[in-house]
Design an enzyme around this catalytic site. Structure first.
Site, short mmCIF file in Angstrom:
data_model
loop_
_atom_site.label_atom_id
_atom_site.label_comp_id
_atom_site.label_asym_id
_atom_site.label_seq_id
_atom_site.Cartn_x
_atom_site.Cartn_y
_atom_site.Cartn_z
N TYR A 1 -1.31 -0.90 10.16
CA TYR A 1 -1.46 -1.45 8.82
C TYR A 1 -0.35 -0.92 7.90
O TYR A 1 0.28 -1.68 7.16
CB TYR A 1 -2.83 -1.06 8.27
CG TYR A 1 -3.11 -1.49 6.86
CD1 TYR A 1 -3.56 -2.78 6.57
CD2 TYR A 1 -2.96 -0.61 5.79
CE1 TYR A 1 -3.84 -3.16 5.27
CE2 TYR A 1 -3.23 -0.98 4.49
CZ TYR A 1 -3.67 -2.26 4.23
OH TYR A 1 -3.95 -2.64 2.93
N THR B 1 -13.37 -0.87 -2.01
CA THR B 1 -13.60 -2.25 -1.57
C THR B 1 -14.37 -2.24 -0.26
O THR B 1 -14.33 -1.26 0.49
CB THR B 1 -12.28 -3.01 -1.36
OG1 THR B 1 -11.57 -2.41 -0.27
CG2 THR B 1 -11.41 -2.96 -2.61
N LYS C 1 2.62 -2.95 5.93
CA LYS C 1 2.86 -2.83 4.49
C LYS C 1 4.31 -2.44 4.21
O LYS C 1 4.87 -2.85 3.19
CB LYS C 1 1.87 -1.83 3.88
CG LYS C 1 0.42 -2.32 3.93
CD LYS C 1 0.27 -3.63 3.18
CE LYS C 1 -1.11 -4.23 3.27
NZ LYS C 1 -1.27 -5.47 2.49
N SER D 1 0.85 -1.19 0.00
CA SER D 1 0.00 0.00 0.00
C SER D 1 0.88 1.24 0.00
O SER D 1 1.99 1.23 0.56
CB SER D 1 -0.89 0.02 1.24
OG SER D 1 -1.53 1.28 1.40
#
Length: 246
Positions: free
Chosen positions: A130, A163, A134, A104
């Site tokens: 997160y 998403t 990544k 990401s």
């Protein structure tokens, strides 16, 4: 429990028409023991040409798995590590094998932090955890590219994609930018390009891609680079954790 689907595609000639067989395996990527078991079973049944590490999670409150692992780290970093190293022997048997890890752009704001891999020492921020995961994936990709020269490794940023995961995990971000997010097909474009085209393997193994082009893994003046010693320490920690649950 976080459940993630692993798809394996097999193409077998049928006269002059290719027949596609699709096998669905359900694997919990936050559970190291289940990943090891899946990989051992897979190796007995299938060949493997391309591995795409795409499954992941962003849990916004600190949660532990049954193995007492922080769930984001267990899924996004340790799970990816175990699945990849377990399947490297299968990949190395094939012609033109590839591993693509979907990272990401968020990792650009993070420097590798090996001192708090499971977010125990600072205030928990799921978005930043997160992003750190990544960053770890990019470091893993670069390490594997050096260690396994017969496999082409790459990591990539799909752009910001509309998403269900983005809607659930980043509701504020989604609300502000939902009209400008990419479709799932647009987000998958570079993944498919990396998996299938000769042009992708003409690029150096270990690169980070966006929109089919290798791009820098660090922003100018961001001071997010890590030392080789820090990166080797990450690999040591992951190896020890992975084999603890084997």
């Amino acid at each position: 429990m976080e459940l993630w689907s692993c798809f394996y595609f097999s193409f077998e000639p049928l006269s002059q028409v290719e027949k596609m067989n699709i096998f669905l395996h359900i694997v919990d990527l936050s559970d190291p023991k289940k990943i090891w078991k899946f990989a051992e079973d897979f190796k007995q049944e299938h060949k493997l040409n391309v591995l795409v590490n795409n499954a992941g999670c962003m849990v916004n409150k600190r949660e532990l798995t049954e193995d007492r692992l922080e769930k984001n780290f267990a899924t996004n970093t340790l799970g990816v590590y175990i699945l990849t190293i377990a399947l490297i022997p299968v990949l190395e048997k094939e012609h033109d094998p590839r591993v693509i890890t979907v990272s990401s752009g968020g990792m650009l704001v993070q420097k590798l932090n090996i001192n708090d891999l499971q977010s125990e020492r600072t205030a928990f921020d799921g978005t930043m955890v997160y992003a750190q995961n990544k960053r770890q994936q990019v470091v893993l990709t670069e390490h594997w590219a050096r260690a396994h020269p017969t496999i082409h490794f790459s990591s990539m940023h799909p752009g910001w994609v509309d998403t269900p995961g983005v809607q659930r995990s980043m509701p504020g971000f989604y609300s502000r930018l939902k009209d400008r997010l990419r479709s799932a097909a647009q987000g998958a474009d570079t993944v498919l390009w990396l998996a299938l085209t000769p042009a992708a393997t003409a690029q150096r193994s270990g690169c980070f891609f966006q929109d089919r082009k290798p791009v820098p893994t660090h922003l100018p003046l961001a001071r997010t680079s890590s030392s080789l010693a820090e990166e080797e320490k990450l690999m040591e920690i992951l190896e020890e954790l992975a084999h603890r649950f084997k």
